[in-house]
Scaffold this active site. Sequence first.
Site, PDB file in Angstrom:
ATOM      1  N   GLY A   1       3.885  -5.804   3.464  1.00 54.62           N
ATOM      2  CA  GLY A   1       4.510  -6.889   2.700  1.00 54.62           C
ATOM      3  C   GLY A   1       3.365  -7.591   1.996  1.00 54.62           C
TER       4      GLY A   1
ATOM      5  N   GLY B   1      -0.058 -13.235   2.677  1.00 50.65           N
ATOM      6  CA  GLY B   1       0.757 -14.383   3.124  1.00 50.65           C
ATOM      7  C   GLY B   1       2.159 -14.434   3.538  1.00 50.65           C
TER       8      GLY B   1
ATOM      9  N   GLY C   1       2.976 -13.716   6.629  1.00 53.37           N
ATOM     10  CA  GLY C   1       2.999 -13.752   8.310  1.00 53.37           C
ATOM     11  C   GLY C   1       2.570 -12.523   9.029  1.00 53.37           C
TER      12      GLY C   1
ATOM     13  CD  GLU D   1      -4.571  -0.512   6.482  1.00 53.57           C
ATOM     14  OE1 GLU D   1      -4.799   0.469   7.263  1.00 53.57           O
ATOM     15  OE2 GLU D   1      -3.449  -0.486   5.714  1.00 53.57           O
TER      16      GLU D   1
END
Length: 587
Positions: free
Chosen positions: A373, A376, A378, A503
């Site tokens: 996503g 920011g 979440g 990541e």
Amino acid sequence: MKNSAASNGNWRSLIQLVRQTRPPKAALSIALGLSLISTLVGLLIPLFTKNAVDSFSVSSLSPGQIAAMAGAFLAQAAAGGVSVYLLNYIGHHVVAGIRERLWHKLLVLPVPYYDRHRTGDTISRMTNDTSVIKGLITEHTTGFITGIISIVGSIAVLLYMDWRMTLIMFSVFPLAFLILFPLARRMYTFSKDTQQETAKFTSVLNRVLSEIRLVKAAGAESVELERGDTAIRSLFRFGLREGTVQAMMAPLISFVLLMLLVVLFGYGGMRVASGAISAGQLVAFMLYLFQIVLPLTQISTFFTQLQKTMGATDMIVKVLEDEEENPEAGDRVTDAGQSLRVERVTFGYKPDEPILKDVSFTMETGKVTAIVGPSGSGKTTLFSLLERFYTPLAGEIRLGDTSIGRYSLASWRNQIGYVSQESPLIAGTIRDNICYGMQREVSAEELAQAARMAYADTFIEELPEKYETEVGERGIKLSGGQRQRIAIARALLRNPKILMLDEATSSLDSRSEAVVQQALGNLMQGRTTLVIAHRLSTVVDADRIVFLEKGVVTGTGTHEQLLAMHEMYRQFAAQQLKLAAEPQGAL
């Protein structure tokens, strides 16, 4: 009334804080006893001087009297020296006890505490504030106690010798008290402000020195120079305020002494001339006056330091009273090989600003779940909730059918292996970093096996000191890929059932990334894995992908399923994977 209540509270807090360190009572009793002996010997000297003056002649001084005087002085010096040593021992014992309590507390304070408080402020509690308490005990307590004894003893002897002259002489003290007491109250305010400013300056030092490479790389030396200078000037101003009060107190005390001397010489001279007292008594009065005034200086210094100490105590007690974690409270995790379910979780660092909103998804046992996503949305906050750094405002996270909140923190976190983008290392050796957090002795074979599976053994063996090589502060002596492989080796050694990857290859070059990906493949085998993905290429083969957008789950499924039904995921894929924008596009 409020100030009085606060002062009483500060007194009680300080006494309780000291008592909780269990200071050695025997050493304290001996120190106070020796101080008492030393002070009593000092009280006898003016009486000896009085007799010597009244009946002075060379023949009146026998060798025995001279030897007795010399012995008294030596005993007084020895008693004073031992007393000072014991009080220093007690002071260091107390401060060590307070620092141990603070250190234990800091390690069990939850992450939100560190979100609210700057690191420098916390360090200041441990170093500066405890040093203030040590100074009070080791440097000023002796002077206060012996000063009280000296003053009381001297007044008692003076009243016995000539009560009229004593009362006239002490008529000056109420005036001095009325002047000095308000100054002491101001000193308390200034000292508390100084402690806060010192903590702020410590914060600046800690932030700048820990990130000095960033400061230099960004050319921010001039900015930080100004900030540091501002903090130093602020400390200078507070120091001047304290100095101003002390400068006012010193001449006032001298003024009181001069007034007493004038009264003593004027009225005492009249008493000697009238034959009411002898010249020896007047000399004794002068000596006892100094045994009153000099301790008064020590006592005033004690109260000045006491005001600082009470301010420092306030800061320390606030830390000790803050809500803490209990790592052992709760059940033990007996079967971590179950699915993890996030059920309608809502969370925000501020209750009225939710970051995650009604988030639900399942992480299947032994499979890979990826969270993707925009920035920011979440993703990292979700990791923090899984590690129980924070508690959801609503909803639950379950392991099987059991809320993870029922498990002890120590047992739960022991099931989790975490590899982040930065892979933080501690200052120490490679061995220290791989074994960090292990509660048992790690054999050489286990260490080598973990390094081998993390593909870290090749570069470690090439180093002159191998596993004993120092990595530098935050691992600065190693490359990014080497730090990542050390972190993976650490996770492998822990053998976690649940794996969280933030990541871990996003900041590496292609060669390092390939090696680290191989190591991660070894790490992920047979484990429930949750991956934060900034690049879709690293998670296209995940068993399930959860798309998080502004704190809301807007899609779940495999890569192919999301390509078919999720518009924003298709846009991500088109941008990152160079796909055609059509829904039917394939990799």
